[in-house]
Design a protein around this motif. Structure first.
Motif, PDB file in Angstrom:
ATOM      1  N   UNK A 165      12.503  32.623  16.804  1.00 22.64           N
ATOM      2  CA  UNK A 165      12.516  32.681  18.264  1.00 22.64           C
ATOM      3  C   UNK A 165      11.340  33.489  18.815  1.00 22.64           C
ATOM      4  N   UNK A 166      10.987  34.564  18.128  1.00 23.96           N
ATOM      5  CA  UNK A 166       9.889  35.410  18.597  1.00 23.96           C
ATOM      6  C   UNK A 166       8.585  34.607  18.685  1.00 23.96           C
ATOM      7  N   UNK A 167       8.309  33.785  17.682  1.00 25.82           N
ATOM      8  CA  UNK A 167       7.119  32.928  17.669  1.00 25.82           C
ATOM      9  C   UNK A 167       7.147  31.979  18.870  1.00 25.82           C
ATOM     10  N   UNK A 168       8.282  31.388  19.103  1.00 23.07           N
ATOM     11  CA  UNK A 168       8.451  30.449  20.218  1.00 23.07           C
ATOM     12  C   UNK A 168       8.238  31.142  21.562  1.00 23.07           C
ATOM     13  N   UNK A 169       8.841  32.301  21.728  1.00 19.18           N
ATOM     14  CA  UNK A 169       8.706  33.042  22.990  1.00 19.18           C
ATOM     15  C   UNK A 169       7.261  33.476  23.235  1.00 19.18           C
ATOM     16  N   UNK A 170       6.573  33.882  22.176  1.00 18.62           N
ATOM     17  CA  UNK A 170       5.170  34.295  22.324  1.00 18.62           C
ATOM     18  C   UNK A 170       4.298  33.117  22.732  1.00 18.62           C
ATOM     19  N   UNK A 171       4.509  31.954  22.130  1.00 16.77           N
ATOM     20  CA  UNK A 171       3.735  30.766  22.499  1.00 16.77           C
ATOM     21  C   UNK A 171       4.053  30.330  23.931  1.00 16.77           C
ATOM     22  N   UNK A 172       5.287  30.501  24.355  1.00 17.68           N
ATOM     23  CA  UNK A 172       5.629  30.159  25.731  1.00 17.68           C
ATOM     24  C   UNK A 172       4.929  31.114  26.706  1.00 17.68           C
ATOM     25  N   UNK A 173       4.908  32.393  26.389  1.00 19.48           N
ATOM     26  CA  UNK A 173       4.202  33.367  27.237  1.00 19.48           C
ATOM     27  C   UNK A 173       2.715  33.021  27.332  1.00 19.48           C
TER      28      UNK A 173
END
Length: 122
Positions: free
Chosen positions: A88-96
């Motif tokens: 999830x952290x990877x996904x959230x960072x790419x979304x940011x």
């Protein structure tokens, strides 16, 4: 190509690979080599291949962003978060990162529009 096509045609035969990052990478590489990668991602989503893997969603979002379909890109990120893709952290960072790029994009677009309006007023 053969690897990706074989498993996408019969994901139920090898359920262990459905959300295996190694297999998802192979599918992403295959999608990148096609003339319409978005169709590959739609198929993968429909047959539930990779939907629990953040890399799948991030790659699909990148394809949509490159096509300048920014609304769909955000929908992809939202669906990824909703499905609980990991990590999830990877996904959230790419979304940011995407949201920052969009902020710059809209800021630049509004500045260009203002400059054009100023030139037209002269």
């Amino acid at each position: 190509e053969r690897c990706a096509r074989t498993f996408m045609a019969r994901p139920f035969l090898v359920p262990d690979y459905v959300n295996d990052v190694r297999y998802i990478r192979t599918c992403i590489l295959y999608a990148d080599k096609t003339s319409n990668p978005s169709e590959v991602f739609k198929l993968m989503s429909r047959i539930k291949v990779g939907t629990k893997v953040s890399l799948f969603w991030v790659a699909w979002a990148w394809v949509a962003e490159k096509a300048e379909d920014f609304q769909f890109t955000e929908k992809i990120f939202q669906k990824a978060l909703k499905t609980g893709a990991e990590p999830r952290k990877f996904l959230e960072e790419r979304q940011r990162q995407f949201l920052r790029r969009m902020s710059r994009h809209w800021l630049n677009a509004s500045q260009v529009q203002e400059e054009e309006e100023d030139e037209g007023a002269d």
